[in-house]
Design an enzyme around this catalytic site. Structure first.
Site, short mmCIF file in Angstrom:
data_model
loop_
_atom_site.label_atom_id
_atom_site.label_comp_id
_atom_site.label_asym_id
_atom_site.label_seq_id
_atom_site.Cartn_x
_atom_site.Cartn_y
_atom_site.Cartn_z
N TRP A 193 -4.08 -2.15 -4.65
CA TRP A 193 -4.39 -3.46 -5.77
C TRP A 193 -4.28 -4.40 -4.94
O TRP A 193 -5.40 -5.42 -4.88
CB TRP A 193 -3.46 -3.40 -6.86
CG TRP A 193 -4.27 -4.10 -8.01
CD1 TRP A 193 -5.48 -4.74 -8.04
CD2 TRP A 193 -3.42 -4.57 -9.36
NE1 TRP A 193 -5.65 -5.36 -9.34
CE2 TRP A 193 -4.24 -5.62 -9.81
CE3 TRP A 193 -2.08 -4.55 -9.68
CZ2 TRP A 193 -4.10 -5.91 -11.16
CZ3 TRP A 193 -1.78 -4.97 -10.75
CH2 TRP A 193 -2.69 -5.82 -11.66
N HIS A 227 4.05 -1.65 5.59
CA HIS A 227 4.99 -1.07 4.98
C HIS A 227 6.31 -1.38 5.56
O HIS A 227 7.48 -0.79 5.23
CB HIS A 227 4.88 0.43 4.56
CG HIS A 227 3.96 0.83 3.61
ND1 HIS A 227 3.57 0.17 2.46
CD2 HIS A 227 3.24 1.75 3.58
CE1 HIS A 227 2.91 0.74 1.68
NE2 HIS A 227 2.18 1.77 2.29
N LYS A 248 -2.09 6.19 -12.82
CA LYS A 248 -2.14 5.31 -14.19
C LYS A 248 -2.35 4.05 -14.15
O LYS A 248 -2.86 3.09 -14.95
CB LYS A 248 -0.85 5.78 -14.80
CG LYS A 248 -0.83 7.15 -15.57
CD LYS A 248 0.40 7.31 -16.54
CE LYS A 248 0.47 8.64 -17.34
NZ LYS A 248 1.61 8.60 -18.04
P1 A3P Z 1 0.76 4.96 -10.54
O1 A3P Z 1 0.84 6.06 -9.61
O2 A3P Z 1 1.97 4.63 -11.26
O3 A3P Z 1 -0.44 4.99 -11.45
P2 A3P Z 1 0.09 2.05 -3.64
O4 A3P Z 1 -1.22 1.30 -3.68
O5 A3P Z 1 1.32 0.87 -3.21
O6 A3P Z 1 0.06 3.11 -3.11
O7 A3P Z 1 0.71 2.06 -5.22
C1 A3P Z 1 0.01 3.06 -6.05
C2 A3P Z 1 0.26 2.47 -7.73
O8 A3P Z 1 -0.61 1.54 -7.79
C3 A3P Z 1 -0.41 3.91 -8.36
O9 A3P Z 1 0.46 3.77 -9.63
C4 A3P Z 1 -1.89 3.47 -8.56
O10 A3P Z 1 -2.37 4.16 -9.86
C5 A3P Z 1 -1.42 1.98 -8.99
N1 A3P Z 1 -2.93 1.37 -8.61
C6 A3P Z 1 -3.94 1.56 -7.72
N2 A3P Z 1 -4.85 0.78 -7.75
C7 A3P Z 1 -4.60 -0.09 -8.60
C8 A3P Z 1 -5.36 -1.04 -9.24
N3 A3P Z 1 -6.36 -1.65 -8.99
N4 A3P Z 1 -4.65 -1.86 -10.30
C9 A3P Z 1 -3.56 -1.28 -11.02
N5 A3P Z 1 -2.75 -0.55 -10.36
C10 A3P Z 1 -3.49 0.18 -9.29
#
Ligand code: A3P
Length: 341
Positions: A74, A138, A302
């Site tokens: 995000w 990371h 989610k």
């Molecule tokens: P969940 O698995 O709880 O749904 P990262 O991007 O650091 O890998 O984190 C992944 C998490 O961010 C996931 O959480 C994912 O669904 C959520 N995510 C990905 N894109 C997103 C967006 N555009 N807005 C909000 N949450 C998002």
């Protein structure tokens, strides 16, 4: 341009050191070693000297840092869409985020997601990018090159953190989803990893970039010390007010929105373009994937806060809360523990 004189020596030292570092193989898909208090894939540690010696940060660079599964995707989408909005208007039908996954728009500096390419070839590619460059990482703060994290460094870092219980649950789903991309052995390991076993590893900090709370704390402290250089964000607060988040990111990156842009709805367009619903439904994120076989859809689940309540027992939650509370004691920082479903 000065030659990277000590790259080889440091790489040699790391190669000699690596086998003696504590090893963790129960956390699929990659073997981890503990270095400077953090558990990192051997492949990342091997590339660390090259990154330190050869990455040439520019004052205009923006590094997006996070512990995995904390909102990285995000943040990458939001930062990319915001900083490049003049070249790529967010409402445009051919916006890069409509054709490419956010991880293709903003690359990790220490690796490809599948860790199949060495840092040297990645670093060459980064040199070709136009300014302002946006790169992801990371790496814990203590392992960033001095040219990024040193007191005199000019580039900016935006860090996103997430409640550890949600980061854990999100990570477990992710590892199981992408496991097949990492080959039969590691993949099978991930598939058979139980919630309880994974939770134990998380509590011990023995997983990619763990301990999570220590990762967060280092960036939190850096943001207190160097507020102009390090912006600390919380996934839960971003969910509560994405529009305020986008404005904050823009200000920090030195490209605040004009009155005309705000009135013209540009901030709303960026929020919409980067929303989970929008990104998840894009063809590239439904059907695309990287060369190693990691499907783009794995990055979108989610997108809520407090989902841990559906997976952890109250005892598990209390145990992790206590570990984190003890570790953060006296720091002035506490995680948000919202339930926004
Ligand atoms: P969940 O698995 O709880 O749904 P990262 O991007 O650091 O890998 O984190 C992944 C998490 O961010 C996931 O959480 C994912 O669904 C959520 N995510 C990905 N894109 C997103 C967006 N555009 N807005 C909000 N949450 C998002």
């Amino acid at each position: 341009m000065p030659a990277p004189v000590d790259a080889t020596i440091q790489a040699g030292r790391m190669a000699a050191l690596l086998p003696s570092l504590p090893l963790e193989t129960r956390c699929p898909p990659l073997p981890l070693r503990r270095y400077n208090g953090f558990w990192l894939p051997e492949a990342v540690l091997t590339e660390l000297p090259a990154i330190h010696a050869r990455l040439r940060p520019r004052p205009s660079d923006i590094f997006l840092a996070s512990f995995p599964k904390s909102g990285t995707t995000w943040l990458k989408a939001l930062a990319f869409a915001t900083v490049h909005r003049a070249r790529h208007p967010p409402s445009g039908a051919d916006h890069p985020l409509r054709r490419m996954n956010p991880h293709e728009c903003v690359r990790f500096m220490e690796m490809d997601p599948e860790l199949r390419r060495d840092a040297s070839s990645l670093l060459e590619e980064f040199e070709e990018l136009d300014s302002p460059r946006v790169l992801g990482t990371h790496l814990p703060y203590c392992l960033l090159p001095d040219s990024i994290a040193g007191e005199a460094a000019g580039s900016r870092i935006m860090y996103v953190c997430r409640n550890p219980k949600d980061a854990f649950v999100s990570g477990l789903f992710f590892v199981k989803k992408v496991s097949s991309a990492y080959g039969a052995g590691a993949g099978a390991g991930a598939q058979s990893l139980s919630l309880e076993e994974a939770f134990e590893l998380f509590c011990e900090g023995r997983l990619f970039a763990g301990p999570q709370w220590k990762h967060v704390l280092q960036y939190w402290e850096a943001s207190m010390r160097r507020p102009k250089q390090v912006l600390f964000l919380e996934y839960e607060r971003m969910l509560r007010d994405p529009k305020a988040t986008v404005k904050k990111l823009a200000e920090f990156m030195g490209c605040g929105f004009s009155k005309e842009e705000e009135e013209g709805g540009v901030v709303d367009e960026i929020v919409k373009l980067c929303s989970l619903k929008e990104l998840k439904n894009m063809e590239v994120n439904k059907s695309g994937g990287n060369q190693a076989g990691v499907r783009n859809e794995a990055y979108f689940r989610k997108g809520s806060s407090g989902d841990w309540r559906n997976h952890l027992t109250p005892e598990m939650a209390a145990r992790l809360d206590k570990i984190v509370e003890d570790a953060l004691q006296g720091s002035g920082f506490a995680f948000v523990d919202d339930a926004i479903m």
